[in-house]
Design a protein around this motif. Structure first.
Motif, PDB file in Angstrom:
ATOM      1  N   LYS A  13     -26.982 -23.029 -16.307  1.00 35.22           N
ATOM      2  CA  LYS A  13     -26.916 -21.607 -16.666  1.00 35.22           C
ATOM      3  C   LYS A  13     -28.297 -20.982 -16.549  1.00 35.22           C
ATOM      4  CE  LYS A  13     -23.161 -22.469 -19.891  1.00 35.22           C
ATOM      5  NZ  LYS A  13     -22.795 -22.567 -21.295  1.00 35.22           N
ATOM      6  N   LYS A  55     -22.994 -21.059 -10.564  1.00 35.35           N
ATOM      7  CA  LYS A  55     -22.277 -19.811 -10.333  1.00 35.35           C
ATOM      8  C   LYS A  55     -21.299 -19.613 -11.482  1.00 35.35           C
ATOM      9  CE  LYS A  55     -22.449 -19.988  -5.292  1.00 35.35           C
ATOM     10  NZ  LYS A  55     -21.640 -20.152  -4.066  1.00 35.35           N
ATOM     11  N   GLU A  56     -21.019 -18.371 -11.798  1.00 36.56           N
ATOM     12  CA  GLU A  56     -20.072 -18.073 -12.869  1.00 36.56           C
ATOM     13  C   GLU A  56     -18.675 -17.886 -12.300  1.00 36.56           C
ATOM     14  OE1 GLU A  56     -21.249 -15.080 -15.641  1.00 36.56           O
ATOM     15  OE2 GLU A  56     -23.361 -15.563 -15.389  1.00 36.56           O
ATOM     16  N   ASN A  57     -17.682 -18.130 -13.119  1.00 37.47           N
ATOM     17  CA  ASN A  57     -16.276 -17.858 -12.802  1.00 37.47           C
ATOM     18  C   ASN A  57     -15.787 -18.572 -11.548  1.00 37.47           C
ATOM     19  OD1 ASN A  57     -16.196 -16.084 -15.036  1.00 37.47           O
ATOM     20  ND2 ASN A  57     -17.067 -14.466 -13.774  1.00 37.47           N
ATOM     21  N   ILE A  58     -16.137 -19.828 -11.411  1.00 40.33           N
ATOM     22  CA  ILE A  58     -15.653 -20.624 -10.288  1.00 40.33           C
ATOM     23  C   ILE A  58     -14.333 -21.265 -10.701  1.00 40.33           C
ATOM     24  CG2 ILE A  58     -16.097 -22.654  -8.864  1.00 40.33           C
ATOM     25  CD1 ILE A  58     -19.044 -21.949  -8.968  1.00 40.33           C
ATOM     26  N   GLU A  59     -13.318 -21.121  -9.855  1.00 40.51           N
ATOM     27  CA  GLU A  59     -11.998 -21.636 -10.195  1.00 40.51           C
ATOM     28  C   GLU A  59     -11.795 -23.090  -9.770  1.00 40.51           C
ATOM     29  OE1 GLU A  59      -8.967 -18.980  -8.855  1.00 40.51           O
ATOM     30  OE2 GLU A  59     -10.056 -17.226  -9.560  1.00 40.51           O
ATOM     31  N   ASP A  61     -12.820 -26.861  -9.641  1.00 39.78           N
ATOM     32  CA  ASP A  61     -13.694 -27.742 -10.407  1.00 39.78           C
ATOM     33  C   ASP A  61     -14.497 -28.695  -9.525  1.00 39.78           C
ATOM     34  OD1 ASP A  61     -11.721 -29.494  -9.638  1.00 39.78           O
ATOM     35  OD2 ASP A  61     -11.213 -30.141 -11.665  1.00 39.78           O
ATOM     36  N   VAL A  66     -20.399 -25.533 -10.027  1.00 41.47           N
ATOM     37  CA  VAL A  66     -19.824 -25.538 -11.363  1.00 41.47           C
ATOM     38  C   VAL A  66     -20.847 -26.139 -12.306  1.00 41.47           C
ATOM     39  CG1 VAL A  66     -18.006 -26.503 -12.828  1.00 41.47           C
ATOM     40  CG2 VAL A  66     -17.455 -25.691 -10.530  1.00 41.47           C
ATOM     41  N   GLN A  67     -21.066 -25.515 -13.446  1.00 39.77           N
ATOM     42  CA  GLN A  67     -22.108 -25.939 -14.379  1.00 39.77           C
ATOM     43  C   GLN A  67     -21.829 -27.328 -14.921  1.00 39.77           C
ATOM     44  OE1 GLN A  67     -21.928 -25.930 -18.172  1.00 39.77           O
ATOM     45  NE2 GLN A  67     -23.982 -26.711 -18.158  1.00 39.77           N
TER      46      GLN A  67
END
Length: 127
Positions: A13, A55-59, A61, A66-67
């Motif tokens: 983040k 990145k935010e809001n990644i669908e 996995d 993805v964090q």
């Protein structure tokens, strides 16, 4: 020919904050800083970690951005000293210490909630 693992990547983040935390907490140093967003940090033994923006809001996995990671394993000498040193830095344990015949393991959370553990082994085993 495979020569070994190059590095572990952590999508973060706040990459700069997480890189500084690992440097301070695990006595690492920034080896390379790319545009104040991507950090390669490491230790004197040649272990490297790449920390880069999530990145935010990644669908999906399985996306590289993805964090987080599942865990990062840090090998130590002097387990009891290092475990207490982390507690003294207010690093939060994630589980009880695991004691086996050949190793000691302590699981912790970093400041973004990623798991890492310290491990001291009596012998070189891959697990």
């Amino acid at each position: 020919m495979i020569r070994g693992i190059a590095h572990v990547g952590i999508a973060a983040k706040t990459p700069n904050v997480l890189a500084n935390w690992y440097c301070d907490t695990l006595n690492m140093e920034v080896l390379k800083n790319i545009n104040d967003t991507v950090f390669f940090i490491g230790d004197r033994h040649g272990a490297y970690i790449e920390i880069y923006p999530a990145k935010e809001n990644i669908e999906k996995d399985y996306d590289n951005y993805v964090q987080g990671i599942r865990h990062l394993a840090i090998r130590v000498d002097g387990f009891d000293f290092e475990y207490q040193r982390l507690l003294d830095k207010d690093v939060k344990p994630a589980a009880e210490i695991v004691l086996k015949d050949t190793f000691k393991l302590g699981l912790f959370y970093d400041i973004e909630g990623n798991l890492f553990h310290i491990v001291e082994r009596n012998e070189d085993v891959p697990y």
